[in-house]
Scaffold this motif. Structure first.
Motif, PDB file in Angstrom:
ATOM      1  N   TYR A 150       0.941   6.651  12.749  1.00 26.71           N
ATOM      2  CA  TYR A 150       1.157   7.013  11.342  1.00 26.71           C
ATOM      3  C   TYR A 150       2.012   8.275  11.277  1.00 26.71           C
ATOM      4  O   TYR A 150       1.923   9.145  12.133  1.00 26.71           O
ATOM      5  N   THR A 151       2.875   8.314  10.274  1.00 27.37           N
ATOM      6  CA  THR A 151       3.855   9.398  10.160  1.00 27.37           C
ATOM      7  C   THR A 151       3.951   9.891   8.720  1.00 27.37           C
ATOM      8  O   THR A 151       3.564   9.190   7.774  1.00 27.37           O
ATOM      9  N   SER A 152       4.508  11.084   8.584  1.00 22.75           N
ATOM     10  CA  SER A 152       4.559  11.717   7.265  1.00 22.75           C
ATOM     11  C   SER A 152       5.830  11.402   6.481  1.00 22.75           C
ATOM     12  O   SER A 152       5.776  11.133   5.282  1.00 22.75           O
ATOM     13  N   ASN A 153       6.980  11.420   7.135  1.00 21.70           N
ATOM     14  CA  ASN A 153       8.243  11.316   6.399  1.00 21.70           C
ATOM     15  C   ASN A 153       9.134  10.146   6.789  1.00 21.70           C
ATOM     16  O   ASN A 153      10.032   9.779   6.044  1.00 21.70           O
ATOM     17  N   LYS A 154       8.901   9.556   7.949  1.00 24.69           N
ATOM     18  CA  LYS A 154       9.773   8.490   8.427  1.00 24.69           C
ATOM     19  C   LYS A 154       8.946   7.296   8.883  1.00 24.69           C
ATOM     20  O   LYS A 154       8.073   7.428   9.735  1.00 24.69           O
ATOM     21  N   ILE A 156       7.925   3.949  10.916  1.00 29.90           N
ATOM     22  CA  ILE A 156       8.195   3.418  12.252  1.00 29.90           C
ATOM     23  C   ILE A 156       8.121   1.901  12.172  1.00 29.90           C
ATOM     24  O   ILE A 156       7.052   1.327  11.976  1.00 29.90           O
ATOM     25  N   ARG A 157       9.280   1.282  12.321  1.00 26.85           N
ATOM     26  CA  ARG A 157       9.346  -0.177  12.261  1.00 26.85           C
ATOM     27  C   ARG A 157       9.673  -0.779  13.629  1.00 26.85           C
ATOM     28  O   ARG A 157       9.311  -1.919  13.916  1.00 26.85           O
ATOM     29  N   THR A 158      10.354  -0.005  14.456  1.00 30.15           N
ATOM     30  CA  THR A 158      10.685  -0.411  15.822  1.00 30.15           C
ATOM     31  C   THR A 158      10.461   0.801  16.727  1.00 30.15           C
ATOM     32  O   THR A 158      10.376   1.942  16.237  1.00 30.15           O
ATOM     33  N   PRO A 159      10.395   0.613  18.037  1.00 30.24           N
ATOM     34  CA  PRO A 159      10.227   1.762  18.934  1.00 30.24           C
ATOM     35  C   PRO A 159      11.339   2.803  18.777  1.00 30.24           C
ATOM     36  O   PRO A 159      11.101   4.001  18.943  1.00 30.24           O
ATOM     37  N   GLU A 160      12.533   2.355  18.419  1.00 26.46           N
ATOM     38  CA  GLU A 160      13.650   3.285  18.253  1.00 26.46           C
ATOM     39  C   GLU A 160      13.392   4.302  17.155  1.00 26.46           C
ATOM     40  O   GLU A 160      13.929   5.418  17.188  1.00 26.46           O
ATOM     41  N   ASP A 161      12.549   3.947  16.195  1.00 27.57           N
ATOM     42  CA  ASP A 161      12.235   4.876  15.108  1.00 27.57           C
ATOM     43  C   ASP A 161      11.387   6.057  15.585  1.00 27.57           C
ATOM     44  O   ASP A 161      11.247   7.055  14.873  1.00 27.57           O
ATOM     45  N   LEU A 162      10.828   5.943  16.798  1.00 23.05           N
ATOM     46  CA  LEU A 162      10.041   7.041  17.365  1.00 23.05           C
ATOM     47  C   LEU A 162      10.919   8.132  17.982  1.00 23.05           C
ATOM     48  O   LEU A 162      10.446   9.239  18.229  1.00 23.05           O
ATOM     49  N   TYR A 219      -4.443  10.306   5.717  1.00 16.66           N
ATOM     50  CA  TYR A 219      -3.704   9.405   4.834  1.00 16.66           C
ATOM     51  C   TYR A 219      -3.135  10.140   3.625  1.00 16.66           C
ATOM     52  O   TYR A 219      -2.205   9.647   2.971  1.00 16.66           O
ATOM     53  N   GLU A 220      -3.676  11.310   3.321  1.00 19.24           N
ATOM     54  CA  GLU A 220      -3.174  12.087   2.183  1.00 19.24           C
ATOM     55  C   GLU A 220      -1.775  12.641   2.441  1.00 19.24           C
ATOM     56  O   GLU A 220      -1.008  12.850   1.504  1.00 19.24           O
ATOM     57  N   ILE A 221      -1.457  12.887   3.713  1.00 23.81           N
ATOM     58  CA  ILE A 221      -0.179  13.522   4.062  1.00 23.81           C
ATOM     59  C   ILE A 221       0.676  12.671   4.989  1.00 23.81           C
ATOM     60  O   ILE A 221       1.761  13.075   5.381  1.00 23.81           O
ATOM     61  N   SER A 222       0.182  11.481   5.333  1.00 20.88           N
ATOM     62  CA  SER A 222       0.944  10.548   6.177  1.00 20.88           C
ATOM     63  C   SER A 222       1.060   9.241   5.414  1.00 20.88           C
ATOM     64  O   SER A 222       0.104   8.485   5.325  1.00 20.88           O
ATOM     65  N   LYS A 223       2.216   8.992   4.867  1.00 20.78           N
ATOM     66  CA  LYS A 223       2.383   7.860   3.952  1.00 20.78           C
ATOM     67  C   LYS A 223       2.909   6.587   4.607  1.00 20.78           C
ATOM     68  O   LYS A 223       3.233   5.619   3.923  1.00 20.78           O
ATOM     69  N   TYR A 224       3.001   6.591   5.935  1.00 19.03           N
ATOM     70  CA  TYR A 224       3.431   5.391   6.647  1.00 19.03           C
ATOM     71  C   TYR A 224       2.448   5.106   7.778  1.00 19.03           C
ATOM     72  O   TYR A 224       2.181   5.972   8.611  1.00 19.03           O
TER      73      TYR A 224
END
Length: 324
Positions: A150-154, A156-162, A219-224
């Protein structure tokens, strides 16, 4: 800490002052989870089942919320006999008993059915018994679900997004290797510091199961929330061998049966908690992403390869799990 020392001194006094004719034995069980957690509810089932089976001669006194210390601290208390039992993550336990590393290998289990077949079968029981030489006898596994990013601003749909993202992980080498292999920057950090770290941008995200994601308020600060389900590290219910060896054969049977029954009850508690947690997260505006898991599995293959190089004697067990 002073309180804990005083409390443990009380345990020693209480144990040593028991009269021989008093057949009641008290098992002190400490863990770090809140009382609302499904694993704690499983422990309460263990407590109830053991009292019933023993006719009240074996009782469990539960200390949740890290009252007796962190997972590692309580493990050390088990080893010296100050505390009888605890619940810890297999990831933490692997620092004491190397065989538990196997259960953290990414994408080792095909699905939940496969995972339970392994854990509740001969392979899982064998791993539980390995801890006895370190004074930590495993009784059963508790479901801790699957861990995902889980991430705050970006998103992650594929490993490259990491790539370029700092992802908080447990202080566990396999978890660190996994995130790095996928392209992220693994950042070990105390769990209690994580909310602030995400909020302030010290890390970009973390990885955990749904109940932890919600109960921690992340979940309050991680929207993905990306359900890549890269690992399924179980929790382990343990009893110290210093206490276990003092039990009669009949008492050992009661303890094991009670543990096994509690594990089955805990599965339902966990399932209900996952469902409720996902509902809360979605209603709070969290975008839940279902990625192509095979892409993440492919990226993490080097973790297994490195593991086998380091622990060649465990390759057979890993192959047995994969072929089961």
């Amino acid at each position: 800490m002073k309180y804990k020392i005083i409390l443990l001194m009380f345990f020693f006094v209480a144990i040593s002052s028991c009269k021989k004719e008093d057949r009641t034995k008290i098992l002190y069980l400490g863990h770090s989870l809140p009382q609302s957690h499904p694993v704690h509810k499983g422990i309460l089932e263990f407590q109830k089942a053991l009292a019933n089976k023993s006719g009240g001669t074996l009782k469990i006194k539960v200390f949740p919320d890290a009252q007796l210390g962190s997972e590692r601290e309580v493990l050390e208390l088990l080893q010296i006999g100050s505390v009888a039992a605890t619940k810890v993550s297999a990831a933490t336990l692997s620092n004491f008993v190397p065989e538990y590393h196997i259960l953290g290998i990414p994408y080792l289990f095909r699905d939940q059915k496969h995972r339970f077949e392994v854990l509740e079968g001969s392979i899982g029981k064998s791993i539980l018994e390995k801890g006895s030489k370190f004074w930590l006898r495993g009784l059963c596994y508790y479901d801790a679900g699957s861990r995902s990013f889980y991430t705050s601003n970006k998103p992650i749909r594929t490993p490259e997004d990491l790539n370029g993202l700092k992802i908080r992980v447990m202080n566990n080498q396999m978890a660190i290797n996994m995130v790095n292999a996928m392209g992220g920057s693994a950042t070990p950090l105390a769990y209690g510091e994580l909310y602030t770290a995400i909020q302030q941008g010290v890390v970009d995200g973390a990885e955990n199961n749904p109940p932890s994601f919600v109960s921690s308020n992340h979940y309050e600060i991680s929207k993905y929330y990306t359900l890549d389900q890269h690992s399924a590290v179980p929790d382990v219910l343990l009893i110290g061998t210093k206490f276990w060896d003092k039990l009669s054969e009949e008492e050992k049977v009661w303890v094991q049966e009670a543990a096994d029954e509690s594990a089955q009850a805990q599965k339902k508690f966990w399932s209900d908690s996952v469902e409720e947690s996902m509902r809360i997260a979605k209603e709070a505006g969290v975008e839940v992403i279902i990625p192509e898991k095979s892409l993440f599995a492919e990226k993490s293959k080097s973790v297994l390869e490195d593991f086998i190089k380091k622990y060649p004697d465990m390759e057979e067990t890993v192959n047995q799990i994969k072929n089961k």
